[in-house]
Design a protein around this motif. Structure first.
Motif, short mmCIF file in Angstrom:
data_model
loop_
_atom_site.label_atom_id
_atom_site.label_comp_id
_atom_site.label_asym_id
_atom_site.label_seq_id
_atom_site.Cartn_x
_atom_site.Cartn_y
_atom_site.Cartn_z
N TYR A 12 72.52 53.27 -4.25
CA TYR A 12 73.59 54.18 -3.83
C TYR A 12 73.37 55.57 -4.41
CZ TYR A 12 76.28 50.21 -2.13
OH TYR A 12 76.70 49.12 -1.43
N ARG A 45 65.85 61.54 6.07
CA ARG A 45 65.38 60.46 6.93
C ARG A 45 64.63 61.03 8.14
NH1 ARG A 45 69.68 57.42 6.78
NH2 ARG A 45 70.80 58.70 8.26
N TYR A 71 78.77 54.25 -2.47
CA TYR A 71 78.72 54.75 -1.10
C TYR A 71 77.50 55.64 -0.96
CZ TYR A 71 81.09 58.90 -3.01
OH TYR A 71 81.43 60.01 -3.75
N ARG A 113 74.58 54.78 0.83
CA ARG A 113 73.37 53.97 0.62
C ARG A 113 72.19 54.79 1.10
NH1 ARG A 113 73.11 48.92 -0.75
NH2 ARG A 113 71.25 48.63 0.50
N TYR A 137 68.81 54.32 1.57
CA TYR A 137 67.70 53.93 2.42
C TYR A 137 68.09 53.26 3.74
CZ TYR A 137 65.78 54.87 -2.13
OH TYR A 137 65.49 55.47 -3.32
N ASP A 138 69.37 53.11 4.01
CA ASP A 138 69.79 52.54 5.29
C ASP A 138 69.28 53.41 6.44
OD1 ASP A 138 71.08 50.56 3.90
OD2 ASP A 138 73.10 51.23 4.38
N GLY A 139 68.70 52.77 7.43
CA GLY A 139 68.21 53.48 8.60
C GLY A 139 66.83 54.09 8.45
N TYR A 140 66.21 53.91 7.30
CA TYR A 140 64.86 54.46 7.10
C TYR A 140 63.84 53.63 7.86
CZ TYR A 140 65.50 58.18 3.73
OH TYR A 140 65.83 59.37 3.15
#
Length: 188
Positions: free
Chosen positions: A15, A123, A148, A150, A152-155
């Motif tokens: 986070y 990203r 809140y 995060r 690396y989400d969507g990398y």
């Protein structure tokens, strides 16, 4: 040679921030703070998106400790929602395509950049193959319930080749990598 350094601070569980926790999770000690001021990249142009700009310029206007040195640095904000003039000193607005603008800054203008927050911008720059170094300072906290942003989400899938490690104040871990964006998991 100009480069782009993506620079993150993170909790151990990935986070970028957590509700109710102070800045730097209350763990920014003298070694880490000294390194922030003395690192060779301290003079790079800061690159950020609109949300980070709003947050950081607001903290600077309120006199948040540690933000005074940022006022002197050159800053570029990539945003389609902000308009000039920007109130934070030494800040330039780029309202067009961020990937093309950063490519031009690096290649044509020879500007070295480092990011400040700006997860979505980082990203997109990584996806475009523009990131030369990926640096993370890991703070020894887990923010499972309150975390809140995060990071690396969507990398995409990325192989990271280790360039450097370090420890600050006996508790913060520095990890610096050269990233290579992959089409998928190796061997897939």
């Amino acid at each position: 040679m100009a480069e782009l350094l993506v620079d993150f601070i993170t909790s151990l569980d990935g986070y970028g921030a957590a509700e109710g926790w102070p800045g730097l999770w209350g763990l920014g000690g003298p070694e880490y703070l000294g390194w922030l001021e003395d690192q060779p990249e301290a003079g790079y142009t800061l690159l950020m998106g609109a949300n980070t700009y709003r947050a950081m310029s607001g903290l600077a206007a309120e006199g948040e400790p540690g933000t005074e040195s940022l006022a002197e640095l050159p800053k570029i904000v990539c945003s389609s929602s902000l308009t000039e003039p920007l109130v934070w000193p030494n800040t330039r607005l780029i309202s067009g395509d961020a990937v093309e603008a950063v490519r031009n800054l690096k290649d044509s203008e020879g500007v070295s950049l480092r990011t400040l927050g700006s997860l979505a911008l980082c990203r997109s720059l990584l996806n475009a193959g523009l990131v030369d170094r990926f640096r993370v300072v890991v703070f020894p906290v887990v923010n499972g319930r309150t975390g809140y942003d995060r990071i690396y989400d969507g990398y995409p899938e990325v192989r990271l080749d280790l360039l450097r490690t370090g420890t600050f104040d006996g508790r913060l871990q520095l990890l610096e990598y050269a990233p290579t964006v992959l089409d998928g998991p190796p061997g897939a």
